[in-house]
Design a protein around this motif. Structure first.
Motif, short mmCIF file in Angstrom:
data_model
loop_
_atom_site.label_atom_id
_atom_site.label_comp_id
_atom_site.label_asym_id
_atom_site.label_seq_id
_atom_site.Cartn_x
_atom_site.Cartn_y
_atom_site.Cartn_z
N ARG A 1 39.93 45.99 23.93
CA ARG A 1 40.77 47.53 24.47
C ARG A 1 39.80 48.93 25.22
O ARG A 1 39.51 49.14 26.12
CB ARG A 1 41.93 47.62 23.95
CG ARG A 1 41.63 48.64 22.53
CD ARG A 1 43.62 49.25 22.33
NE ARG A 1 42.98 49.88 21.08
CZ ARG A 1 43.62 49.75 19.33
NH1 ARG A 1 45.16 49.37 20.37
NH2 ARG A 1 43.47 50.15 19.15
N ALA A 2 38.61 48.89 23.78
CA ALA A 2 38.11 49.88 24.36
C ALA A 2 37.30 49.38 25.18
O ALA A 2 36.66 50.33 26.71
CB ALA A 2 37.10 49.93 23.31
N ALA A 3 36.15 48.08 25.53
CA ALA A 3 35.73 48.04 27.26
C ALA A 3 36.16 48.22 27.76
O ALA A 3 36.02 48.50 29.25
CB ALA A 3 34.86 46.51 26.54
N VAL B 1 39.42 49.55 28.54
CA VAL B 1 39.41 51.08 29.47
C VAL B 1 38.08 51.96 29.66
O VAL B 1 38.32 52.48 30.70
CB VAL B 1 39.91 51.30 27.97
CG1 VAL B 1 39.88 53.48 28.58
CG2 VAL B 1 41.31 51.48 27.61
N ALA B 2 36.77 51.37 29.21
CA ALA B 2 36.05 52.00 29.73
C ALA B 2 35.32 51.53 30.29
O ALA B 2 35.19 51.68 32.27
CB ALA B 2 34.69 51.58 28.23
N SER B 3 35.64 49.99 31.15
CA SER B 3 35.33 49.38 32.35
C SER B 3 36.52 49.53 33.50
O SER B 3 35.72 49.79 35.01
CB SER B 3 35.29 47.96 32.52
OG SER B 3 36.89 47.35 31.74
N GLU B 4 37.53 50.42 33.46
CA GLU B 4 38.55 50.64 34.21
C GLU B 4 39.50 51.62 33.75
O GLU B 4 39.65 51.77 33.90
CB GLU B 4 39.43 49.51 34.94
CG GLU B 4 38.31 48.70 35.84
CD GLU B 4 39.57 47.48 36.07
OE1 GLU B 4 40.01 47.67 37.47
OE2 GLU B 4 39.90 46.67 35.19
N PRO B 5 38.62 53.26 33.63
CA PRO B 5 39.88 54.43 32.94
C PRO B 5 40.68 54.92 33.91
O PRO B 5 41.25 55.16 33.73
CB PRO B 5 38.24 54.98 33.06
CG PRO B 5 37.59 54.72 33.77
CD PRO B 5 37.32 53.29 33.51
N PHE C 1 44.41 52.74 29.79
CA PHE C 1 44.20 53.74 28.61
C PHE C 1 44.33 53.24 27.53
O PHE C 1 45.32 52.75 27.59
CB PHE C 1 43.99 55.58 28.98
CG PHE C 1 46.36 55.56 29.51
CD1 PHE C 1 46.92 55.27 28.44
CD2 PHE C 1 46.74 54.71 30.16
CE1 PHE C 1 48.25 56.22 29.36
CE2 PHE C 1 47.60 54.41 31.18
CZ PHE C 1 49.04 55.19 29.88
#
Length: 114
Positions: A55-57, A59-63, A67
């Motif tokens: 999930r961190a990747a 969220v980071a790829s499409e903030p 979220f």
């Protein structure tokens, strides 16, 4: 065009073992006792089952689209999305992948293909 909760229902309602419940004025979908899809009260955000380790990747790829859940829910396989940023194809993919996380693998091929 952004998706609505009715668009999501059209996908989720037909999935084997999935059913809709209303909890504290929030629509949620369950398989057994497991919540795999949920909406905020305004129905502008959709949370769904998603691997914690990925999930961190996401969220980071499409903030602007995704979220993290609130801190108390970080222990779960869960991520949140903004409904207004999803189109129907993306929503369908997210919903089906989330459902597949909570059902036996023998159901994954739904709908059955020839």
């Amino acid at each position: 065009m952004p998706v609505t909760i009715d668009d999501v229902r059209a996908v989720a309602d037909g999935l084997p073992r999935s059913y809709e419940v209303l909890v504290r004025d929030r629509v949620k979908f369950r398989v057994g006792s497991i919540v795999w899809l949920a909406f905020n009260q305004e129905e502008t955000e959709m949370g769904f089952a998603f691997p914690k380790e990925e999930r961190a990747a996401l969220v980071a790829s499409e903030p602007e689209v995704f979220f993290l859940p609130r801190e108390s829910d970080l222990r779960f396989n869960w991520v949140e999305s903004r409904m207004g940023a999803l189109d129907e194809e993306r929503m369908r993919e997210l919903v089906l992948d989330a459902w597949r996380m909570v059902v036996p693998k023998k159901l994954w091929d739904w709908p059955a293909t020839d």
